[in-house]
Motif scaffolding. Sequence first.
Motif, PDB file in Angstrom:
ATOM      1  N   THR A  37      90.004  -9.976  33.577  1.00  0.00           N
ATOM      2  CA  THR A  37      89.678 -10.347  34.948  1.00  0.00           C
ATOM      3  C   THR A  37      88.170 -10.361  35.116  1.00  0.00           C
ATOM      4  N   THR A  38      87.655 -11.337  35.857  1.00  0.00           N
ATOM      5  CA  THR A  38      86.207 -11.403  36.122  1.00  0.00           C
ATOM      6  C   THR A  38      85.862 -10.365  37.199  1.00  0.00           C
ATOM      7  N   PRO A  39      84.563 -10.015  37.348  1.00  0.00           N
ATOM      8  CA  PRO A  39      84.189  -9.008  38.354  1.00  0.00           C
ATOM      9  C   PRO A  39      84.682  -9.381  39.758  1.00  0.00           C
ATOM     10  N   ASP A  40      84.809 -10.692  40.061  1.00  0.00           N
ATOM     11  CA  ASP A  40      85.291 -11.075  41.405  1.00  0.00           C
ATOM     12  C   ASP A  40      86.816 -11.233  41.457  1.00  0.00           C
ATOM     13  N   GLY A  41      87.495 -10.674  40.470  1.00  0.00           N
ATOM     14  CA  GLY A  41      88.956 -10.580  40.528  1.00  0.00           C
ATOM     15  C   GLY A  41      89.728 -11.808  40.047  1.00  0.00           C
ATOM     16  N   LYS A  79      90.126 -14.207  33.752  1.00  0.00           N
ATOM     17  CA  LYS A  79      89.123 -14.633  32.770  1.00  0.00           C
ATOM     18  C   LYS A  79      89.864 -15.415  31.687  1.00  0.00           C
TER      19      LYS A  79
END
Length: 295
Positions: free
Chosen positions: A241-245, A248
């Motif tokens: 998952t990317t930092p903004d949810g 990925k």
Amino acid sequence: MAAKIINGNEIAQQIREEVRQEVIYIKEKYNVVPGLVTILVGQNPASISYVTGKQKTAKELGFYSVQDNQPETITEEELLKLIDKYNKDPQIHGILVQLPLPKHINENNILYAIDPRKDVDGFHPVNVGKLMIGEPDFLPCTPAGIQQILIRSGVETDGAEVVVVGRSNIVGKPIANILIQKQKGANATVTICHTGTKNLASHTKRADILIVAAGKPKAITADMVKEGAVVIDVGVNRIGTTPDGKAKLCGDVDFDAVKEKASMITPVPGGVGPMTITMLMVNTLKACKLHAGIK
Ligand code: NAP
């Protein structure tokens, strides 16, 4: 030399604009509007997101679009009745049933019930057969998108050695079938590889055009690619998952290493992905024109 990164979003946008213009033209000249129904059974989040994307694009391009949501508990018989209703609906030219379906429903029974002239996914055996004999009405969307990427990026397929990794009915087999046809944008020599292939690298290293649809992150490393090859990465793998949810994603190709060796490469995301919905719109427009007898 670093590869040219193929921009799938840009190519998809170009094709969508062509479709949008043609929709305006046929509406004015023939008073017909392409109609697409997307049928969603249940609440699978990935399916909801795919269907939402399809509906949004259809609306943007001026289509008549219907989103038909059905509960997880719908029976096969009820779903077949629904398909029959849309088969007979003159405003609907394309029927898309979002897969996967719940386990109690036989997917093939549903897909085979769609009128082949409204089968904009290109999965009905009639359309699979027509592709095989070189007279397709509808090409399956992802492989059709791959062919458009090659054509619109100026990649010569005529006489090229193409190696496809993966033999699924939705990507591997149909893209191989498309590219072996004695036609413009095809006429290649095609090899299909799969898990039974001995020494995968010995095949991939021969490829002028390498198309990878294995569903395995980094299945293709730089040492498996010929210098100057065109590499099309179909894979979509969720690797966190990317930092903004957001999810990925990565493809099936070791992008960072392979881009130093290839002449062109598609990224993930932003390569083949945007082409799939776009080709669904192309197919729906085609279905509408076939129905209305427009050349
Ligand atoms: P699939 O049905 O799982 O088929 C994968 C194929 O790859 C199979 O034929 C399998 O061989 C072969 N394979 C797997 N690992 C391999 C390896 N290490 N070496 C050689 N062959 C290998 O997958 P799919 O539906 O074709 O999808 C493939 C990928 O493309 C997935 O990541 C999917 O998410 C993605 N995809 C993207 C789009 C898009 O719009 N961008 C659309 C469709 C699919 P066997 O037949 O021997 O098992």
